[in-house]
Write a protein that holds these residues in place. Structure first.
Motif, mmCIF file in Angstrom:
data_model
loop_
_atom_site.group_PDB
_atom_site.id
_atom_site.type_symbol
_atom_site.label_atom_id
_atom_site.label_comp_id
_atom_site.label_asym_id
_atom_site.label_seq_id
_atom_site.Cartn_x
_atom_site.Cartn_y
_atom_site.Cartn_z
ATOM 1 N N GLY A 214 -7.598 -14.302 -13.211
ATOM 2 C CA GLY A 214 -7.649 -13.206 -12.538
ATOM 3 C C GLY A 214 -8.523 -12.814 -11.654
ATOM 4 O O GLY A 214 -8.512 -12.302 -10.650
ATOM 5 N N SER A 215 -9.241 -14.243 -11.413
ATOM 6 C CA SER A 215 -9.680 -14.853 -10.358
ATOM 7 C C SER A 215 -9.603 -15.413 -9.788
ATOM 8 O O SER A 215 -8.286 -15.426 -9.538
ATOM 9 C CB SER A 215 -11.522 -15.197 -11.372
ATOM 10 O OG SER A 215 -12.176 -13.801 -12.382
ATOM 11 N N ASP A 216 -10.542 -14.668 -8.212
ATOM 12 C CA ASP A 216 -9.860 -15.933 -7.172
ATOM 13 C C ASP A 216 -9.977 -17.008 -6.671
ATOM 14 O O ASP A 216 -11.179 -17.004 -7.753
ATOM 15 C CB ASP A 216 -10.853 -15.519 -5.969
ATOM 16 C CG ASP A 216 -10.108 -12.928 -5.711
ATOM 17 O OD1 ASP A 216 -9.397 -12.781 -5.339
ATOM 18 O OD2 ASP A 216 -11.295 -13.042 -5.099
ATOM 19 N N PRO A 217 -9.642 -17.513 -6.434
ATOM 20 C CA PRO A 217 -10.014 -19.391 -6.644
ATOM 21 C C PRO A 217 -11.573 -19.588 -5.551
ATOM 22 O O PRO A 217 -11.354 -19.001 -4.587
ATOM 23 C CB PRO A 217 -8.448 -19.408 -5.586
ATOM 24 C CG PRO A 217 -8.046 -18.302 -4.845
ATOM 25 C CD PRO A 217 -8.297 -17.057 -5.496
ATOM 26 N N MET A 218 -11.815 -20.577 -6.275
ATOM 27 C CA MET A 218 -13.144 -21.021 -5.356
ATOM 28 C C MET A 218 -12.704 -23.044 -4.723
ATOM 29 O O MET A 218 -12.294 -23.411 -5.959
ATOM 30 C CB MET A 218 -14.230 -21.060 -6.769
ATOM 31 C CG MET A 218 -14.439 -19.156 -7.133
ATOM 32 S SD MET A 218 -15.977 -19.867 -8.179
ATOM 33 C CE MET A 218 -15.485 -20.208 -9.562
ATOM 34 N N THR A 219 -13.313 -22.915 -4.093
ATOM 35 C CA THR A 219 -13.419 -24.107 -3.349
ATOM 36 C C THR A 219 -14.676 -25.165 -2.909
ATOM 37 O O THR A 219 -14.855 -23.940 -2.208
ATOM 38 C CB THR A 219 -11.913 -23.835 -2.863
ATOM 39 O OG1 THR A 219 -10.644 -23.106 -2.964
ATOM 40 C CG2 THR A 219 -11.714 -25.151 -1.771
ATOM 41 N N LEU A 220 -14.589 -26.025 -3.492
ATOM 42 C CA LEU A 220 -16.502 -26.474 -2.641
ATOM 43 C C LEU A 220 -15.136 -27.560 -1.779
ATOM 44 O O LEU A 220 -14.533 -28.364 -2.063
ATOM 45 C CB LEU A 220 -16.486 -27.509 -3.870
ATOM 46 C CG LEU A 220 -17.626 -26.815 -4.183
ATOM 47 C CD1 LEU A 220 -18.377 -27.191 -5.598
ATOM 48 C CD2 LEU A 220 -18.743 -26.249 -3.752
ATOM 49 N N VAL A 221 -16.089 -27.503 -0.541
ATOM 50 C CA VAL A 221 -15.819 -28.311 0.597
ATOM 51 C C VAL A 221 -17.548 -29.245 0.580
ATOM 52 O O VAL A 221 -18.189 -28.871 0.254
ATOM 53 C CB VAL A 221 -15.388 -27.798 2.298
ATOM 54 C CG1 VAL A 221 -15.719 -29.270 3.224
ATOM 55 C CG2 VAL A 221 -14.173 -26.521 1.778
ATOM 56 N N VAL A 222 -16.510 -31.079 -0.031
ATOM 57 C CA VAL A 222 -17.749 -32.052 -0.150
ATOM 58 C C VAL A 222 -17.849 -32.908 0.903
ATOM 59 O O VAL A 222 -17.037 -33.314 1.639
ATOM 60 C CB VAL A 222 -17.256 -32.601 -1.529
ATOM 61 C CG1 VAL A 222 -18.480 -33.008 -1.558
ATOM 62 C CG2 VAL A 222 -17.266 -30.985 -2.929
ATOM 63 N N GLU A 223 -18.962 -32.892 1.537
ATOM 64 C CA GLU A 223 -19.676 -34.140 2.171
ATOM 65 C C GLU A 223 -20.223 -35.155 1.274
ATOM 66 O O GLU A 223 -21.189 -34.967 0.883
ATOM 67 C CB GLU A 223 -19.818 -33.253 3.500
ATOM 68 C CG GLU A 223 -20.345 -34.696 4.406
ATOM 69 C CD GLU A 223 -19.415 -35.481 5.111
ATOM 70 O OE1 GLU A 223 -19.374 -36.422 5.659
ATOM 71 O OE2 GLU A 223 -17.953 -34.788 5.345
ATOM 72 N N ILE A 224 -19.718 -36.501 1.194
ATOM 73 C CA ILE A 224 -20.662 -37.279 0.799
ATOM 74 C C ILE A 224 -21.909 -37.914 2.263
ATOM 75 O O ILE A 224 -20.786 -38.937 2.684
ATOM 76 C CB ILE A 224 -19.802 -38.757 -0.015
ATOM 77 C CG1 ILE A 224 -19.115 -37.341 -1.233
ATOM 78 C CG2 ILE A 224 -20.949 -39.342 -0.591
ATOM 79 C CD1 ILE A 224 -17.979 -38.283 -2.432
#
Length: 306
Positions: A235-245
């Motif tokens: 029921g929670s909003d999705p969470m997305t991480l944008v990752v730079e190595i």
């Protein structure tokens, strides 16, 4: 996202300098510029050469930068400069010049920020840290691509001859390969397969995920390395991480990171239609698990109700 727009408050603008990484002015950044032509909001153009620049007081540098900022960046919906914001713009520029957010190396001096390309770059950085009021929210808003406002890995389909390929877990990526450009990316993909907080992920290749940013007055696009969808309560909003190595962090890498943190992420989160997003640079290349975990914790904490 096609770009950004600024939702200016009516009376004044403020800034949160803590959002900005130190801006390093060194000979490599100054390069071969020799003359600067500045034009005020009202009045004739005038040229500043190197001898003139050496004599410029900090308040004068702030005046010229604020002039450029208002005339070129702080514009209303009709493209007209918001001249009533000049006093606030000068105050902000002077505050930034006097802070530890500017570092001079190799004999460089504040007046060299008046080179047109650098002035444009500085104003773009300051735009990303502007607030609608003291302690308020970013004024930056997202401008979506009208032809493709959203993207999906379902459209990813391309041949490759690259030898670096990681086979992801089928329940975390429906792509048959993650094409890697380094051993570090392969190591990170393996971490994503094993990490308990990861729901799904993809390498940002042929995905169409591009971040607009500006470098010395030129419009450019940045392609971060990975997108990682995190597990959330039902029921929670999705969470997305944008990752730079990132190992070596050059000037362009710093600009990209500033754009992500101060423009792209706040603008997308402000939309409220694509869940919560965050950005992280993983720079401890031989052991980036701790940095990744810290980024997840920060995103979860920012999402939880106060």
């Amino acid at each position: 996202m096609a770009g950004y727009r600024a939702d200016f408050p009516r009376e004044r603008i403020d800034i949160d300098l803590s959002r900005l990484d130190p801006y390093v002015l060194d000979p490599d950044r100054v390069r071969a510029a020799t003359n600067v032509t500045m034009a005020g909001i009202i009045g004739a153009r005038h040229t500043l050469d190197l001898e003139h620049l050496r004599d410029q007081r900090l308040s004068t540098v702030a005046f010229h930068l604020a002039n450029y900022w208002v005339s070129e960046k702080l514009r209303d919906a009709n493209g007209e400069p918001k001249t009533h914001l000049f006093t606030h713009a000068k105050r902000i520029v002077l505050q930034w010049l006097r802070s530890d957010r500017v570092v001079y190396k190799g004999g460089c001096q504040p007046a060299q920020l008046l080179y047109l390309q650098l002035a444009d770059e500085v104003c773009e950085l300051l735009m990303g840290a502007l607030l609608d009021q003291p302690g308020g929210e970013s004024i930056i808003r997202a401008t979506l691509d009208p032809f493709m406002p959203e993207g999906s890995t379902i459209d990813v389909n391309f041949p490759t001859s690259k030898a670096g390929r990681h086979t992801p877990r089928a329940d975390r990526s429906h792509l048959n390969y993650i094409v890697t450009d380094s051993d570090w990316e392969a190591k990170f993909a393996q971490l994503l397969d094993e990490h308990p907080e990861v729901l799904a992920y993809t390498k940002n290749q042929n995905l169409g995920f591009e971040v607009p940013y500006s470098e010395q007055g030129e419009a450019r696009t940045y392609l971060p390395d990975f997108l990682v969808r995190l597990r959330t309560p039902e029921g929670s909003d999705p969470m997305t991480l944008v990752v730079e190595i990132k190992g070596y962090r050059g000037h362009d890498a710093a600009l990209k990171a500033e754009t992500m943190r101060n423009k792209w992420i706040p603008a997308v989160n402000r939309l409220g239609t694509h869940g919560r997003w965050a950005f992280v640079e993983l720079r401890s290349l031989h052991d980036f698990r701790d940095e990744f975990d810290a980024a997840i914790e920060a995103l979860v904490a920012a999402t939880e109700p106060a």
